[in-house]
Design a protein around this motif. Structure first.
Motif, short mmCIF file in Angstrom:
data_model
loop_
_atom_site.label_atom_id
_atom_site.label_comp_id
_atom_site.label_asym_id
_atom_site.label_seq_id
_atom_site.Cartn_x
_atom_site.Cartn_y
_atom_site.Cartn_z
N SER A 9 -2.01 2.50 2.56
CA SER A 9 -2.80 1.27 2.55
C SER A 9 -1.96 0.04 2.30
O SER A 9 -1.06 0.04 1.45
CB SER A 9 -3.89 1.35 1.48
OG SER A 9 -4.81 2.36 1.78
N TYR A 35 -14.71 3.50 3.62
CA TYR A 35 -13.43 3.06 3.06
C TYR A 35 -13.63 1.63 2.60
O TYR A 35 -14.30 0.85 3.28
CB TYR A 35 -12.33 3.14 4.13
CG TYR A 35 -10.94 2.86 3.60
CD1 TYR A 35 -10.23 3.84 2.92
CD2 TYR A 35 -10.35 1.61 3.77
CE1 TYR A 35 -8.96 3.58 2.44
CE2 TYR A 35 -9.09 1.35 3.28
CZ TYR A 35 -8.40 2.35 2.62
OH TYR A 35 -7.14 2.09 2.13
N ARG A 53 -6.72 -3.09 2.60
CA ARG A 53 -7.63 -3.41 1.51
C ARG A 53 -7.43 -4.85 1.07
O ARG A 53 -6.29 -5.33 0.95
CB ARG A 53 -7.40 -2.48 0.32
CG ARG A 53 -7.73 -1.03 0.63
CD ARG A 53 -7.72 -0.18 -0.63
NE ARG A 53 -6.36 0.09 -1.10
CZ ARG A 53 -5.86 -0.35 -2.25
NH1 ARG A 53 -6.59 -1.11 -3.04
NH2 ARG A 53 -4.64 -0.03 -2.61
N ASP A 189 -3.21 6.30 -0.91
CA ASP A 189 -4.57 6.63 -1.33
C ASP A 189 -4.76 8.13 -1.16
O ASP A 189 -4.57 8.65 -0.05
CB ASP A 189 -5.60 5.89 -0.48
CG ASP A 189 -5.67 4.40 -0.78
OD1 ASP A 189 -5.13 3.98 -1.82
OD2 ASP A 189 -6.27 3.68 0.04
N THR A 220 -13.16 5.38 -7.94
CA THR A 220 -11.73 5.51 -7.71
C THR A 220 -10.97 5.41 -9.03
O THR A 220 -11.31 4.61 -9.90
CB THR A 220 -11.26 4.39 -6.76
OG1 THR A 220 -11.83 4.61 -5.48
CG2 THR A 220 -9.75 4.38 -6.63
N ARG A 232 -4.02 5.31 -5.69
CA ARG A 232 -5.44 5.51 -6.00
C ARG A 232 -5.84 6.95 -5.70
O ARG A 232 -5.43 7.53 -4.69
CB ARG A 232 -6.32 4.58 -5.17
CG ARG A 232 -6.02 3.10 -5.34
CD ARG A 232 -7.10 2.23 -4.72
NE ARG A 232 -7.40 2.62 -3.35
CZ ARG A 232 -8.50 2.26 -2.69
NH1 ARG A 232 -9.42 1.54 -3.28
NH2 ARG A 232 -8.69 2.64 -1.44
N LEU A 234 -9.14 8.69 -4.84
CA LEU A 234 -10.50 8.40 -4.41
C LEU A 234 -11.42 9.55 -4.79
O LEU A 234 -10.97 10.61 -5.22
CB LEU A 234 -10.54 8.17 -2.90
CG LEU A 234 -9.51 7.19 -2.31
CD1 LEU A 234 -9.66 7.14 -0.79
CD2 LEU A 234 -9.63 5.81 -2.93
#
Length: 237
Positions: A9, A35, A53, A189, A220, A232, A234
């Motif tokens: 990301s 997402y 993001r 991610d 998250t 992250r 998720l």
């Protein structure tokens, strides 16, 4: 227990615009799945996505993570560079000098990437998105090998690399010294194969650290690897 790489990301001031650039540069389609941003299907044997993001972070130094794109011929390399420039990329100087055979560019938000010359044996068979090249220690390469269950495919002179058992993009680390935090960068991610909290504990046991803002609004969990790079975890999907 293990985690799967769901997306690589980008922090993005304008996620839609940056996604359009990379979609055009790489010929990727948009992913139609949940997402918190925009995602592209990487078309890659490793199975991950490219994510974009929204972030207000400001880039203050060269990225620690960047993509290396492969070429099948000198003409193909030139075509990739020309297409990227037409889409809004710019040439970037990171001290590479005039004689290197690869071309260093930056996307519309300043994220550096390289278009490699043909004949790169290390990335043979990895596809167009040949590598995610990271500034990082040998220890962090070992961490990510364990975190993702991807075997080491290079471990020499403090440089490491891992690759999915399915093939595709390699993730590489160049060893010390570690560059400063650029503020705005690329991140990994992950999604857990099973229970998220149990996976958090496993990642902590491998050397990850919890960050102060540990939980996002969607469940998250925000962590950092042994080199301090944020990533992250998720919820399952």
């Amino acid at each position: 227990m293990s985690s799967r790489l769901y997306a690589i990301s980008f922090d993005a001031h304008q996620p839609e615009r940056l996604a359009r650039f990379w979609s055009g540069a790489l010929g990727l389609e948009r992913a139609d799945d949940p997402y918190d941003g925009v995602a592209l299907l990487s078309g890659n044997d490793a199975g991950h996505r490219l994510g974009f993001r929204s972030s207000q972070a400001h880039k203050v130094a060269q990225n620690r993570l960047h993509f290396d794109l492969t070429s099948t011929s000198l003409q193909n390399q030139q075509e990739t560079v020309a297409r990227a420039l037409d889409l809004g990329a710019q040439h970037a100087d990171i001290g590479q000098g005039p004689d290197v055979p690869h071309v260093v560019l930056a996307d519309p938000e300043g994220n550096e990437f390289c278009v490699l010359e043909p004949g790169n044996a290390f990335l043979a068979g990895c596809g167009f998105l040949g590598a995610l090249a990271c500034d990082g220690s040998q220890a962090v390469g070992y961490f990510w090998s364990e975190a993702l269950g991807w075997p080491l495919v290079w471990d020499q002179d403090e440089e490491t690399a891992i690759q999915s058992p399915n093939g595709g993009t390699k993730i590489t680390w160049g060893g010390p010294p570690l560059m400063p935090d650029p503020g705005k960068d690329l991140h990994l991610d992950l999604v857990p194969d099973d229970d998220q909290q149990a996976e958090v504990e496993r990642l902590l046991s491998l050397g990850a650290k919890r960050l102060d803002s540990a939980h996002g609004k969607d469940g998250t969990v925000l962590l950092a690897d042994p080199d301090g790079n944020e990533f992250r975890l998720l919820t399952r999907r």
